[in-house]
Design an enzyme around this catalytic site. Sequence first.
Site, PDB file in Angstrom:
ATOM      1  N   LYS A 159     -52.760 -23.446  22.872  1.00  0.00           N
ATOM      2  CA  LYS A 159     -53.785 -22.408  23.032  1.00  0.00           C
ATOM      3  C   LYS A 159     -55.113 -23.021  22.584  1.00  0.00           C
ATOM      4  O   LYS A 159     -55.545 -22.850  21.452  1.00  0.00           O
ATOM      5  CB  LYS A 159     -53.417 -21.172  22.198  1.00  0.00           C
ATOM      6  CG  LYS A 159     -52.973 -19.964  23.069  1.00  0.00           C
ATOM      7  CD  LYS A 159     -52.573 -18.778  22.231  1.00  0.00           C
ATOM      8  CE  LYS A 159     -53.151 -17.467  22.750  1.00  0.00           C
ATOM      9  NZ  LYS A 159     -52.592 -16.958  23.997  1.00  0.00           N
TER      10      LYS A 159
HETATM   11  C1  LIG Z   1     -51.713 -16.223  24.802  1.00  0.00           C
HETATM   12  C2  LIG Z   1     -51.411 -16.391  26.249  1.00  0.00           C
HETATM   13  C3  LIG Z   1     -50.283 -15.825  26.870  1.00  0.00           C
HETATM   14  C4  LIG Z   1     -49.374 -14.882  26.153  1.00  0.00           C
HETATM   15  O1  LIG Z   1     -48.737 -15.466  25.071  1.00  0.00           O
HETATM   16  P1  LIG Z   1     -48.081 -14.552  23.945  1.00  0.00           P
HETATM   17  O2  LIG Z   1     -47.481 -15.518  23.013  1.00  0.00           O
HETATM   18  O3  LIG Z   1     -47.094 -13.682  24.604  1.00  0.00           O
HETATM   19  O4  LIG Z   1     -49.206 -13.769  23.347  1.00  0.00           O
HETATM   20  C5  LIG Z   1     -50.025 -16.139  28.183  1.00  0.00           C
HETATM   21  N1  LIG Z   1     -50.849 -16.936  28.893  1.00  0.00           N
HETATM   22  C6  LIG Z   1     -51.954 -17.482  28.347  1.00  0.00           C
HETATM   23  C7  LIG Z   1     -52.814 -18.347  29.169  1.00  0.00           C
HETATM   24  C8  LIG Z   1     -52.259 -17.206  27.024  1.00  0.00           C
HETATM   25  O5  LIG Z   1     -53.354 -17.728  26.494  1.00  0.00           O
END
Ligand SMILES: *Cc1c(COP(=O)(O)O)cnc(C)c1O
Length: 305
Positions: A159
């Site tokens: 992320k």
């Molecule tokens: C954060 C995110 C998600 C969802 O992830 P979770 O862990 O379920 O919150 C999905 N796709 C992207 C691009 C993200 O940044």
Amino acid sequence: MVDSVAKIWMNGQMVDWEDAKVHVLTHTLHYGLGIFEGIRYYDTPDGPAIFRLTEHLKRLYDSCHICRIEVPYAWDTLWNAHLDVVRVNGLSDGYIRPVVYLKDGPMGLLVKEDHPVGVFIASWAWGAYLGEEGLKKGISAKISSFCRNHVNAMMSKAKVNGAYVNSILAKREAIQAGYDETILLDTEGYVSEGSGENLFVVSGGRIKTTPLTSVLAGITRDTVMTLAEELGHEIVETRFTRDELYIAEEAFFTGTAAEVTPIRMVDDRTIGEGKPGPITKAIQDVYFKVVKGQDPRHRDWLTVV
Ligand SMILES: *Cc1c(COP(=O)(O)O)cnc(C)c1O
């Protein structure tokens, strides 16, 4: 505007909301190399409980590992800081946003091992990300003209702050065109995910989701796969095309922010009956019971603060 709360954890200290500031020469602000997480806590019978904190914290460290950022705090320190941020602000439910960022230090694109790294953990109240109405009735989505980042252009398992330029471009385009959310295709043309959500379809009675290639390994995705299997459904991780999405019986987004949001229309084609389908509704129902501690199963996913 985000409603402010009293305190933010910043570099080892609880500071007042107004004082949680960074310098304009903060490296992450210039080039986007930084890592974040999005975590929710819910009001449960035992008080506020953070959902799957272990998995979120693990992904935070993993994202940093992928990007070669050394987190300057031990696991236990950050774990306790998350709990403290929730406790000190006194909300019964909300969102937590930890960020690992490169502080002001040398400029330029050569980030050295000893570049100073900072961490802050903020929390605020955040209702349904795609709207209460969206949760109940489903939302509309538009396939983006922008592709999801290629797997060798951006690290999709991390992320990374900078990766969200791609999401923002896609999301604004879709909203401007009158839709509620965007769906991005990967660079080979297969369905990838939403701007910040993983995507599921029900097709021929089977639940399908994109494999972990161009998409983030969502913790909600993992939660939903587990819960759907417990409901007796088979889940297939496989690539599919946009036209398979058009003729799906059901479709829904998953994410910490978006929770389980039904999709009722894609590119002006009705999905199923144009309202949340039975499988989506059953999964959404059990998801909210689990995160709110109203289901005896998976209590190990909850950390009461
Ligand atoms: C954060 C995110 C998600 C969802 O992830 P979770 O862990 O379920 O919150 C999905 N796709 C992207 C691009 C993200 O940044």
